[in-house]
Design a protein around this motif. Structure first.
Motif, PDB file in Angstrom:
ATOM      1  N   GLY A 261       0.812  -1.218   0.000  1.00 48.60           N
ATOM      2  CA  GLY A 261       0.000   0.000   0.000  1.00 48.60           C
ATOM      3  C   GLY A 261       0.842   1.262   0.000  1.00 48.60           C
ATOM      4  N   PHE A 262       0.149   2.394   0.088  1.00 53.83           N
ATOM      5  CA  PHE A 262       0.781   3.680  -0.182  1.00 53.83           C
ATOM      6  C   PHE A 262       1.464   4.312   1.029  1.00 53.83           C
ATOM      7  N   SER A 263       1.059   3.898   2.259  1.00 54.90           N
ATOM      8  CA  SER A 263       1.456   4.717   3.414  1.00 54.90           C
ATOM      9  C   SER A 263       2.977   4.738   3.623  1.00 54.90           C
ATOM     10  N   GLU A 264       3.629   3.577   3.431  1.00 54.39           N
ATOM     11  CA  GLU A 264       5.091   3.552   3.618  1.00 54.39           C
ATOM     12  C   GLU A 264       5.793   4.468   2.614  1.00 54.39           C
ATOM     13  N   ILE A 265       5.303   4.416   1.375  1.00 55.83           N
ATOM     14  CA  ILE A 265       5.917   5.225   0.307  1.00 55.83           C
ATOM     15  C   ILE A 265       5.677   6.706   0.587  1.00 55.83           C
ATOM     16  N   LEU A 266       4.463   7.004   1.071  1.00 53.86           N
ATOM     17  CA  LEU A 266       4.137   8.407   1.363  1.00 53.86           C
ATOM     18  C   LEU A 266       5.079   8.947   2.445  1.00 53.86           C
ATOM     19  N   GLU A 268       8.122   8.019   2.947  1.00 47.89           N
ATOM     20  CA  GLU A 268       9.428   8.271   2.316  1.00 47.89           C
ATOM     21  C   GLU A 268       9.369   9.526   1.465  1.00 47.89           C
ATOM     22  N   TRP A 269       8.234   9.706   0.785  1.00 41.57           N
ATOM     23  CA  TRP A 269       8.067  10.913  -0.035  1.00 41.57           C
ATOM     24  C   TRP A 269       8.196  12.149   0.853  1.00 41.57           C
ATOM     25  N   LYS A 270       7.492  12.110   2.014  1.00 42.43           N
ATOM     26  CA  LYS A 270       7.506  13.273   2.913  1.00 42.43           C
ATOM     27  C   LYS A 270       8.915  13.535   3.449  1.00 42.43           C
ATOM     28  N   ASN A 271       9.639  12.452   3.779  1.00 47.05           N
ATOM     29  CA  ASN A 271      10.996  12.617   4.308  1.00 47.05           C
ATOM     30  C   ASN A 271      11.927  13.269   3.296  1.00 47.05           C
ATOM     31  N   ASN A 272      11.622  13.099   2.018  1.00 46.07           N
ATOM     32  CA  ASN A 272      12.503  13.643   0.975  1.00 46.07           C
ATOM     33  C   ASN A 272      11.933  14.888   0.303  1.00 46.07           C
ATOM     34  N   SER A 273      10.867  15.434   0.902  1.00 48.04           N
ATOM     35  CA  SER A 273      10.201  16.584   0.270  1.00 48.04           C
ATOM     36  C   SER A 273      10.876  17.897   0.634  1.00 48.04           C
ATOM     37  N   CYS A 274      10.963  18.805  -0.341  1.00 49.90           N
ATOM     38  CA  CYS A 274      11.434  20.156   0.002  1.00 49.90           C
ATOM     39  C   CYS A 274      10.264  21.138  -0.030  1.00 49.90           C
ATOM     40  N   THR A 275       9.043  20.611  -0.146  1.00 51.69           N
ATOM     41  CA  THR A 275       7.855  21.471  -0.209  1.00 51.69           C
ATOM     42  C   THR A 275       7.188  21.582   1.164  1.00 51.69           C
ATOM     43  N   LEU A 276       7.104  20.437   1.858  1.00 55.18           N
ATOM     44  CA  LEU A 276       6.370  20.442   3.130  1.00 55.18           C
ATOM     45  C   LEU A 276       7.087  21.315   4.168  1.00 55.18           C
ATOM     46  N   ILE A 296       0.627  16.156   2.638  1.00 58.73           N
ATOM     47  CA  ILE A 296       0.201  15.532   1.388  1.00 58.73           C
ATOM     48  C   ILE A 296      -0.827  14.496   1.811  1.00 58.73           C
ATOM     49  N   ASP A 297      -1.965  14.416   1.139  1.00 56.93           N
ATOM     50  CA  ASP A 297      -2.951  13.411   1.564  1.00 56.93           C
ATOM     51  C   ASP A 297      -2.749  12.107   0.784  1.00 56.93           C
ATOM     52  N   SER A 298      -3.591  11.124   1.104  1.00 64.49           N
ATOM     53  CA  SER A 298      -3.365   9.796   0.518  1.00 64.49           C
ATOM     54  C   SER A 298      -3.657   9.769  -0.982  1.00 64.49           C
ATOM     55  N   GLY A 299      -4.256  10.847  -1.506  1.00 63.35           N
ATOM     56  CA  GLY A 299      -4.472  10.925  -2.958  1.00 63.35           C
ATOM     57  C   GLY A 299      -3.354  11.682  -3.653  1.00 63.35           C
ATOM     58  N   GLY A 300      -2.339  12.106  -2.886  1.00 62.64           N
ATOM     59  CA  GLY A 300      -1.221  12.831  -3.499  1.00 62.64           C
ATOM     60  C   GLY A 300      -1.481  14.332  -3.589  1.00 62.64           C
ATOM     61  N   CYS A 301      -2.600  14.819  -2.986  1.00 63.27           N
ATOM     62  CA  CYS A 301      -2.901  16.255  -3.039  1.00 63.27           C
ATOM     63  C   CYS A 301      -2.064  17.006  -2.008  1.00 63.27           C
ATOM     64  N   LEU A 302      -1.687  18.244  -2.368  1.00 64.91           N
ATOM     65  CA  LEU A 302      -0.938  19.097  -1.443  1.00 64.91           C
ATOM     66  C   LEU A 302      -1.939  19.857  -0.557  1.00 64.91           C
ATOM     67  N   ILE A 303      -1.688  19.846   0.743  1.00 65.16           N
ATOM     68  CA  ILE A 303      -2.579  20.544   1.670  1.00 65.16           C
ATOM     69  C   ILE A 303      -1.884  21.838   2.111  1.00 65.16           C
ATOM     70  N   VAL A 304      -2.541  22.962   1.845  1.00 66.96           N
ATOM     71  CA  VAL A 304      -1.961  24.269   2.167  1.00 66.96           C
ATOM     72  C   VAL A 304      -2.898  25.018   3.109  1.00 66.96           C
ATOM     73  N   LYS A 305      -2.295  25.584   4.190  1.00 66.82           N
ATOM     74  CA  LYS A 305      -3.098  26.385   5.143  1.00 66.82           C
ATOM     75  C   LYS A 305      -2.755  27.859   4.909  1.00 66.82           C
ATOM     76  N   ASP A 306      -3.787  28.664   4.571  1.00 68.29           N
ATOM     77  CA  ASP A 306      -3.491  30.070   4.263  1.00 68.29           C
ATOM     78  C   ASP A 306      -3.539  30.942   5.523  1.00 68.29           C
ATOM     79  N   LYS A 307      -3.352  32.251   5.318  1.00 67.52           N
ATOM     80  CA  LYS A 307      -3.229  33.164   6.475  1.00 67.52           C
ATOM     81  C   LYS A 307      -4.491  33.212   7.319  1.00 67.52           C
ATOM     82  N   GLU A 308      -5.637  32.924   6.678  1.00 66.83           N
ATOM     83  CA  GLU A 308      -6.902  32.901   7.437  1.00 66.83           C
ATOM     84  C   GLU A 308      -7.172  31.524   8.031  1.00 66.83           C
TER      85      GLU A 308
END
Ligand code: BTN
Length: 321
Positions: A261-266, A268-276, A296-308
């Motif tokens: 499944g995806f969770s282990e890979i996710l 690793e993705w997060k550990n190597n991310s320069c975006t998060l 990043i959610d389980s669908g690969g979407c980026l989650i961004v929290k804005d100033k509000e």
């Protein structure tokens, strides 16, 4: 026969006579000479001397089937079917044709040059002859179409591992699928899919890795944002070996994804991310969102929290840091 001749001359440090090859394989001297010439045309440096025979001096660093498959340590990838093309519009387009004809998972297409290489969001991908690795893979994952975006993240993790293993390079992933070294883009991944509502027919993953370009080889408009392995490491890199390691690492990560499944890979993705964890500006076709890239959610979407403190779930866009 050409490959047999290549194998016999490459397994010997000394000259192999035409007579020896002819006796071993029952081919005429003229046929041998023709095969040797064909190999020279492909880029093999072969010395030939009357009465001594033939000796292989140097193999080419061209992504020929024979070069890539020799000592390739995969179970399926590249070994199912391997297509080497001197020139093509786009390896992804070529792969789509093959996939629609039913070619299996693990089929690999490589081109020395692409005349119309494609990037994300309908951009061009500059693919100069012999300078990079321009390759596409056919996948047939048994997953629902709405999980297909995960595949790009799986491939990005495979690329990070391949660069680390082959060259000791520590690269980073910029969401969704750019591989960066020293903040500059060295590799892009383009995933395309054919599917019905509840079933994937095939997924094509295209990888463009800048290998032996100098800065001047890039067009002006990307000189400040692109890099190559040669620029980063200060030396020419062997493309054949790099592609072998890519196939090996990507096959491993992909199989792990299918089995576990995806969770282990996710992770690793997060550990190597320069975006998060960064303040980002995300450009989308109709809006721009500014805020903190928090997950990043389980669908690969980026989650961004804005100033509000509003949470945005972003499916596709360009991240500017
Ligand atoms: C991107 O970063 O925008 C994705 C670039 C993907 C480029 C590769 S090169 C091999 C394959 N064939 C294509 O036409 N594109 C991909």
């Amino acid at each position: 026969m050409k490959n047999k001749i290549l194998n016999i001359i490459s397994s010997s440090a000394e000259y192999i006579s035409g007579e020896e090859i002819s006796n071993k394989y029952g081919v005429s001297r003229t046929a041998i000479w023709k095969h040797i010439n064909a190999l020279k045309q492909e880029g093999y440096q072969i010395e030939s001397f009357p009465r001594k025979g033939y000796k292989l001096i140097q193999r080419p660093d061209i992504l020929l089937e024979n070069e890539v498959l020799t000592n390739l340590n995969t179970s399926k990838w590249g070994k199912e079917k391997f297509y080497f093309l001197n020139e093509v519009d786009s390896t992804n387009n070529y792969a789509k044709k093959l996939a629609s004809e039913g070619k299996p998972e693990g089929t690999v297409i490589v081109a020395e040059e692409q005349s119309a290489g494609k990037g994300r969001l309908s951009r061009k991908w500059i693919s100069a002859k012999g300078k990079g690795i321009w390759t596409s893979f056919i996948l047939r994952p048994n997953i629902l179409p709405n999980f297909a975006a995960q595949i790009t993240l799986v491939m990005a993790v495979g690329m990070i591992k391949a660069l680390e293993k082959n060259l000791g390079v520590s690269a980073k992933i910029k969401w969704p699928n750019d591989i960066l070294i020293n903040d500059l883009k060295v590799c892009g991944i383009l995933t395309e899919m054919s599917a019905e509502i509840d079933r994937i027919n095939y997924v094509i993953v295209g990888i463009g890795l800048n290998v032996n370009q100098s800065n001047d080889d890039f067009p002006d408009e990307i000189q400040d944002s692109a890099t190559s392995l040669k620029i980063c490491l200060g030396k020419e890199i062997k493309r054949v070996q790099m592609l072998q390691v890519i196939l090996e690492e990507i096959e491993k990560v992909y199989n792990l994804y299918l089995e576990k499944g995806f969770s282990e890979i996710l992770d690793e993705w997060k550990n190597n991310s320069c975006t998060l964890g960064q303040e980002v500006i995300v450009k989308m076709p109709k809006e721009i969102i500014e805020g903190m890239a928090i997950d990043i959610d389980s669908g690969g979407c980026l989650i961004v929290k804005d100033k509000e403190n509003i949470i945005h779930k972003i499916i596709a866009g360009d991240v500017l840091v």
